[in-house]
Design an enzyme around this catalytic site. Sequence first.
Site, PDB file in Angstrom:
ATOM      1  CG  ASN A   1      14.490  -5.058 -24.128  1.00  0.00           C
ATOM      2  OD1 ASN A   1      14.337  -5.899 -25.008  1.00  0.00           O
ATOM      3  ND2 ASN A   1      14.685  -3.766 -24.392  1.00  0.00           N
TER       4      ASN A   1
ATOM      5  CG  HIS B   1      12.077   8.533 -25.111  1.00  0.00           C
ATOM      6  ND1 HIS B   1      12.751   7.354 -25.174  1.00  0.00           N
ATOM      7  CD2 HIS B   1      11.603   8.627 -23.846  1.00  0.00           C
ATOM      8  CE1 HIS B   1      12.690   6.757 -23.992  1.00  0.00           C
ATOM      9  NE2 HIS B   1      11.990   7.505 -23.172  1.00  0.00           N
TER      10      HIS B   1
ATOM     11  NE  ARG C   1      15.205   9.483 -23.087  1.00  0.00           N
ATOM     12  CZ  ARG C   1      15.654   8.238 -23.230  1.00  0.00           C
ATOM     13  NH1 ARG C   1      15.851   7.485 -22.166  1.00  0.00           N
ATOM     14  NH2 ARG C   1      15.882   7.732 -24.416  1.00  0.00           N
TER      15      ARG C   1
ATOM     16  CE1 TYR D   1      19.012   4.066 -24.047  1.00  0.00           C
ATOM     17  CE2 TYR D   1      19.561   6.265 -23.271  1.00  0.00           C
ATOM     18  CZ  TYR D   1      18.693   5.187 -23.333  1.00  0.00           C
ATOM     19  OH  TYR D   1      17.494   5.263 -22.720  1.00  0.00           O
TER      20      TYR D   1
ATOM     21  CG  ASP E   1      18.448   7.643 -19.502  1.00  0.00           C
ATOM     22  OD1 ASP E   1      19.433   7.445 -18.769  1.00  0.00           O
ATOM     23  OD2 ASP E   1      17.561   6.784 -19.715  1.00  0.00           O
TER      24      ASP E   1
ATOM     25  CG  HIS F   1      21.212   4.135 -20.819  1.00  0.00           C
ATOM     26  ND1 HIS F   1      21.668   2.876 -21.060  1.00  0.00           N
ATOM     27  CD2 HIS F   1      19.867   4.041 -20.807  1.00  0.00           C
ATOM     28  CE1 HIS F   1      20.639   2.047 -21.204  1.00  0.00           C
ATOM     29  NE2 HIS F   1      19.532   2.733 -21.039  1.00  0.00           N
TER      30      HIS F   1
ATOM     31  CD  GLU G   1      16.298   7.506 -16.824  1.00  0.00           C
ATOM     32  OE1 GLU G   1      15.677   8.258 -17.595  1.00  0.00           O
ATOM     33  OE2 GLU G   1      16.215   6.269 -16.859  1.00  0.00           O
TER      34      GLU G   1
ATOM     35  CD  GLU H   1      16.267   2.697 -17.187  1.00  0.00           C
ATOM     36  OE1 GLU H   1      15.475   3.611 -17.458  1.00  0.00           O
ATOM     37  OE2 GLU H   1      17.080   2.243 -18.010  1.00  0.00           O
TER      38      GLU H   1
ATOM     39  NE  ARG I   1      13.613   6.857 -15.079  1.00  0.00           N
ATOM     40  CZ  ARG I   1      12.666   6.460 -15.946  1.00  0.00           C
ATOM     41  NH1 ARG I   1      11.389   6.665 -15.679  1.00  0.00           N
ATOM     42  NH2 ARG I   1      12.999   5.863 -17.064  1.00  0.00           N
TER      43      ARG I   1
ATOM     44  CG  HIS J   1      11.680   1.617 -16.909  1.00  0.00           C
ATOM     45  ND1 HIS J   1      12.541   2.319 -17.708  1.00  0.00           N
ATOM     46  CD2 HIS J   1      11.784   0.324 -17.305  1.00  0.00           C
ATOM     47  CE1 HIS J   1      13.130   1.499 -18.547  1.00  0.00           C
ATOM     48  NE2 HIS J   1      12.682   0.277 -18.328  1.00  0.00           N
TER      49      HIS J   1
ATOM     50  CG  ASP K   1      12.227  -1.982 -23.024  1.00  0.00           C
ATOM     51  OD1 ASP K   1      12.847  -1.069 -23.586  1.00  0.00           O
ATOM     52  OD2 ASP K   1      12.232  -2.158 -21.803  1.00  0.00           O
TER      53      ASP K   1
ATOM     54  CD  GLU L   1      10.766   5.943 -20.127  1.00  0.00           C
ATOM     55  OE1 GLU L   1      10.913   5.155 -19.175  1.00  0.00           O
ATOM     56  OE2 GLU L   1      11.625   6.117 -21.006  1.00  0.00           O
TER      57      GLU L   1
ATOM     58  CD1 TRP M   1      24.406   0.206 -25.226  1.00  0.00           C
ATOM     59  CD2 TRP M   1      22.619  -0.265 -23.964  1.00  0.00           C
ATOM     60  NE1 TRP M   1      23.300   0.637 -25.897  1.00  0.00           N
ATOM     61  CE2 TRP M   1      22.179   0.371 -25.142  1.00  0.00           C
ATOM     62  CE3 TRP M   1      21.691  -0.632 -23.001  1.00  0.00           C
ATOM     63  CZ2 TRP M   1      20.828   0.630 -25.404  1.00  0.00           C
ATOM     64  CZ3 TRP M   1      20.359  -0.390 -23.250  1.00  0.00           C
ATOM     65  CH2 TRP M   1      19.935   0.242 -24.441  1.00  0.00           C
TER      66      TRP M   1
HETATM   67  C1  CS2 Z   1      15.696   3.823 -20.925  1.00  0.00           C
HETATM   68  C2  CS2 Z   1      15.173   2.520 -21.423  1.00  0.00           C
HETATM   69  O1  CS2 Z   1      13.550   4.677 -21.053  1.00  0.00           O
HETATM   70  C3  CS2 Z   1      14.607   4.745 -20.463  1.00  0.00           C
HETATM   71  O2  CS2 Z   1      14.847   5.521 -19.562  1.00  0.00           O
HETATM   72  O3  CS2 Z   1      16.764   3.821 -20.085  1.00  0.00           O
HETATM   73  O4  CS2 Z   1      14.782   2.739 -22.744  1.00  0.00           O
HETATM   74  C4  CS2 Z   1      16.117   1.332 -21.347  1.00  0.00           C
HETATM   75  O5  CS2 Z   1      17.260   1.527 -22.092  1.00  0.00           O
HETATM   76  C5  CS2 Z   1      15.418   0.137 -21.869  1.00  0.00           C
HETATM   77  O6  CS2 Z   1      14.245  -0.061 -21.148  1.00  0.00           O
HETATM   78  C6  CS2 Z   1      16.273  -1.099 -21.806  1.00  0.00           C
HETATM   79  O7  CS2 Z   1      15.496  -2.202 -22.119  1.00  0.00           O
HETATM   80 MG    MG Z   2      16.579   5.239 -18.546  1.00  0.00          MG
END
Ligand code: CS2
Ligand code: MG
Length: 407
Positions: free
Chosen positions: A41, A126, A151, A163, A215, A217, A241, A267, A288, A317, A321, A344, A407
Amino acid sequence: MSKPDRIAAVDVLVTSPTRNFVTLKITTEQGLVGWGDATLNGRELAVASYLRDHLAPLLIGRDPARIEDTWQYLYRGAYWRRGPVTMTSVGAVDLALWDIKGKAAGLPVYQLLGGAVRDRILSYTHATGWDIPQLLDSLDARLAQGFRAVRAQTGVPGLDIVYGVSKDGAAYEPAGRGLAPVEETWDTDAYLRHAPEALAAARSHLGPEVKLLHDAHHRLTPNQAARLGRSVEDLDLFWLEDVTPAENQEVLRTVRAKTTVPLAIGEVFHTVWECQSLITEQLIDYVRCCVTHAGGISHLRRIAALADIWQIQLGPHGPSDVSPVALAASLHVGLATPNFAIQEYMGYAPLVHEVFPHAWTYEDGHLHPGEAPGLGIEVDEELAARHPYEPAYLPVARRRDGSMTDW
Ligand code: CS2
Ligand code: MG
């Protein structure tokens, strides 16, 4: 013995049916076609070039049946090994070769991995709301779709964009189209004041049985992570996460010593070596790693094998994307790997399902790779070509004082 097949062509498709995907196509002299996902991504074209310019010439003429040897050749042969671009490229080749091997054998890939160890794969999706009432509505909608693991992410009072939360009620997609990333403002203190309350509301709304995940992040310091972990300990989270930035693995010892909340990380890892100390020191509960970004089926199986010894499970993961090709590969691993806990699954826009027709299915909160030979994926190349690449980037984040943060 029959003459070995040979790789005759290696093509890379970059398509954007609502979002960008990079897809690898390997064709053999005997006419078998293998597909791999190579989507990274926000850095799609770097992987496309690595595949086209550096790996394709090395693959032509090789025996597609020699998956492990090809993996070793591409990994060890690079010298500048590891990293997201290299490992995503190697992963895509690995997926395509497993696909070909399955098609040559007339068997789904999971059968080649030893056969099913479970009947179906638990999946989580999600739920997202700008505020707590919206989050609870979103949880209800996910339960109505059959999910039993969700999630939960919410907006944070005082922040415009957060996010994991879509503002317009549409499915959440982190990457924004355009020539530069969107800049978001982030405030960890505000998040820490709000997140425990939102998760408590989610748990009391869901009751005890639904699995609840969250998450962070990569945004917390070890101490903040420990504080968040402690504050949600009685909510029985399935996992928390990416509490801290993934590069700094030592700090997980601090987090682990202070909270029993189950931790998931990986991830953004690409090899077993990045997982090694987290696994052998039991600093996490779930790995992950993504089947494409971590070197393909062959390498994810190696990560799973190491994790299994330490009673750590896989929860790969699977955001929107990575393409349906990656999801297929992850599900074949999932069906055949004992310590695979959960997958996921964010789902895809209808057009994405059309570009990538697949044998895998979702039903009642669970996924199954299907019984088609190979990965069980086809690609509608004409439709893909009608949706060419569009520049898109993941956002970046700044603190309130303007300085950059994770981020
Ligand atoms: C995220 C992702 O799904 C998750 O756990 O952390 O959506 C992540 O932000 C994206 O794959 C980034 O491209
Ligand atoms: Mg994640």
